[in-house]
Design an enzyme around this catalytic site. Sequence first.
Site, mmCIF file in Angstrom:
data_model
loop_
_atom_site.group_PDB
_atom_site.id
_atom_site.type_symbol
_atom_site.label_atom_id
_atom_site.label_comp_id
_atom_site.label_asym_id
_atom_site.label_seq_id
_atom_site.Cartn_x
_atom_site.Cartn_y
_atom_site.Cartn_z
ATOM 1 N N ASP A 239 43.923 21.478 30.084
ATOM 2 C CA ASP A 239 44.282 21.962 28.755
ATOM 3 C C ASP A 239 44.597 23.449 28.854
ATOM 4 O O ASP A 239 43.891 24.209 29.524
ATOM 5 C CB ASP A 239 43.140 21.722 27.770
ATOM 6 C CG ASP A 239 43.582 21.899 26.330
ATOM 7 O OD1 ASP A 239 43.605 20.890 25.593
ATOM 8 O OD2 ASP A 239 43.906 23.037 25.930
ATOM 9 N N ILE A 240 45.644 23.864 28.180
ATOM 10 C CA ILE A 240 46.111 25.252 28.259
ATOM 11 C C ILE A 240 45.128 26.213 27.568
ATOM 12 O O ILE A 240 45.119 27.400 27.863
ATOM 13 C CB ILE A 240 47.531 25.349 27.646
ATOM 14 C CG1 ILE A 240 48.317 26.493 28.243
ATOM 15 C CG2 ILE A 240 47.513 25.406 26.141
ATOM 16 C CD1 ILE A 240 49.808 26.438 27.964
ATOM 17 N N ASN B 184 41.493 12.960 19.295
ATOM 18 C CA ASN B 184 41.780 13.271 17.907
ATOM 19 C C ASN B 184 42.890 12.350 17.404
ATOM 20 O O ASN B 184 43.821 12.026 18.152
ATOM 21 C CB ASN B 184 42.212 14.734 17.779
ATOM 22 C CG ASN B 184 41.066 15.695 18.038
ATOM 23 O OD1 ASN B 184 39.951 15.461 17.578
ATOM 24 N ND2 ASN B 184 41.317 16.753 18.778
ATOM 25 N N GLU C 75 46.872 17.983 17.136
ATOM 26 C CA GLU C 75 47.968 18.955 17.166
ATOM 27 C C GLU C 75 49.225 18.351 17.820
ATOM 28 O O GLU C 75 50.340 18.607 17.393
ATOM 29 C CB GLU C 75 47.451 20.159 17.972
ATOM 30 C CG GLU C 75 48.388 21.293 18.224
ATOM 31 C CD GLU C 75 47.758 22.300 19.205
ATOM 32 O OE1 GLU C 75 46.564 22.636 19.063
ATOM 33 O OE2 GLU C 75 48.482 22.740 20.110
ATOM 34 N N VAL C 76 48.999 17.580 18.853
ATOM 35 C CA VAL C 76 50.129 17.025 19.607
ATOM 36 C C VAL C 76 50.200 15.520 19.341
ATOM 37 O O VAL C 76 49.255 14.779 19.659
ATOM 38 C CB VAL C 76 49.975 17.293 21.123
ATOM 39 C CG1 VAL C 76 51.167 16.704 21.880
ATOM 40 C CG2 VAL C 76 49.854 18.784 21.399
ATOM 41 N N HIS D 149 46.291 11.297 23.512
ATOM 42 C CA HIS D 149 45.670 11.937 24.672
ATOM 43 C C HIS D 149 44.165 11.934 24.507
ATOM 44 O O HIS D 149 43.645 11.928 23.394
ATOM 45 C CB HIS D 149 46.171 13.377 24.853
ATOM 46 C CG HIS D 149 46.062 14.212 23.623
ATOM 47 N ND1 HIS D 149 46.974 14.133 22.595
ATOM 48 C CD2 HIS D 149 45.150 15.143 23.240
ATOM 49 C CE1 HIS D 149 46.632 14.983 21.639
ATOM 50 N NE2 HIS D 149 45.521 15.598 21.995
ATOM 51 N N HIS E 160 40.803 14.167 25.637
ATOM 52 C CA HIS E 160 40.264 15.395 26.223
ATOM 53 C C HIS E 160 39.025 15.010 27.020
ATOM 54 O O HIS E 160 38.122 14.359 26.480
ATOM 55 C CB HIS E 160 39.802 16.374 25.146
ATOM 56 C CG HIS E 160 40.856 16.849 24.201
ATOM 57 N ND1 HIS E 160 41.326 18.142 24.208
ATOM 58 C CD2 HIS E 160 41.513 16.227 23.192
ATOM 59 C CE1 HIS E 160 42.225 18.294 23.246
ATOM 60 N NE2 HIS E 160 42.353 17.141 22.606
HETATM 61 P P1 AMP Z 1 44.800 17.879 19.936
HETATM 62 O O1 AMP Z 1 44.329 18.851 18.896
HETATM 63 O O2 AMP Z 1 43.793 16.808 20.229
HETATM 64 O O3 AMP Z 1 46.170 17.332 19.606
HETATM 65 O O4 AMP Z 1 44.893 18.693 21.278
HETATM 66 C C1 AMP Z 1 46.080 19.156 21.845
HETATM 67 C C2 AMP Z 1 45.698 20.014 23.000
HETATM 68 O O5 AMP Z 1 46.848 20.256 23.767
HETATM 69 C C3 AMP Z 1 45.102 21.372 22.640
HETATM 70 O O6 AMP Z 1 43.766 21.454 23.132
HETATM 71 C C4 AMP Z 1 46.047 22.374 23.320
HETATM 72 O O7 AMP Z 1 45.357 23.458 23.877
HETATM 73 C C5 AMP Z 1 46.701 21.518 24.376
HETATM 74 N N1 AMP Z 1 48.024 21.949 24.805
HETATM 75 C C6 AMP Z 1 49.083 22.281 24.039
HETATM 76 N N2 AMP Z 1 50.149 22.582 24.790
HETATM 77 C C7 AMP Z 1 49.770 22.423 26.073
HETATM 78 C C8 AMP Z 1 50.413 22.566 27.335
HETATM 79 N N3 AMP Z 1 51.705 22.952 27.425
HETATM 80 N N4 AMP Z 1 49.700 22.314 28.460
HETATM 81 C C9 AMP Z 1 48.408 21.937 28.380
HETATM 82 N N5 AMP Z 1 47.748 21.766 27.220
HETATM 83 C C10 AMP Z 1 48.407 22.009 26.092
#
Ligand code: AMP
Length: 120
Positions: A33-34, A91, A99-100, A104, A106
């Site tokens: 995770d970034i 999530n 967010e994405v 996925h 974590h």
């Molecule tokens: P979520 O809130 O469960 O959708 O988590 C999305 C996660 O993706 C967050 O913890 C971000 O830090 C992570 N994230 C976003 N962009 C990137 C990226 N380019 N590489 C790795 N992790 C990312």
Amino acid sequence: MAYDENNIFAKILRGEIPCTKLYEDEYALAFPDIRPQAPTHVLVIPKGKYISIADFGAKASPAEMTGFFRAVSLVAKQLGVEDTGYRLICNAGPDSLQEVPHFHAHILGGRALGHLLVPG
Ligand code: AMP
């Protein structure tokens, strides 16, 4: 809601955005995770186009499901947190602040993680 082909994990899967690949097979990809929230914080994503675990659970094939969750457990073992323990967070939707919009998991570990939810 339709799958967004331009979400950041779709771009990572297409190789348009780089990531450090920690694990890859035909069903899943894992990368750090970034914005890590724990000493170990790795994301595992399925290769298929699923928005959330709800979408994955409803539409993925048994092979995709088995492949994904097998990858999660293999990655946790590879990361060295199998014995110390880890937390898996998926999530889904607005209340979770997903967010994405590509499903996925974590994997969080490397320290005592405390209670499941923090206030706020
Ligand atoms: P979520 O809130 O469960 O959708 O988590 C999305 C996660 O993706 C967050 O913890 C971000 O830090 C992570 N994230 C976003 N962009 C990137 C990226 N380019 N590489 C790795 N992790 C990312």
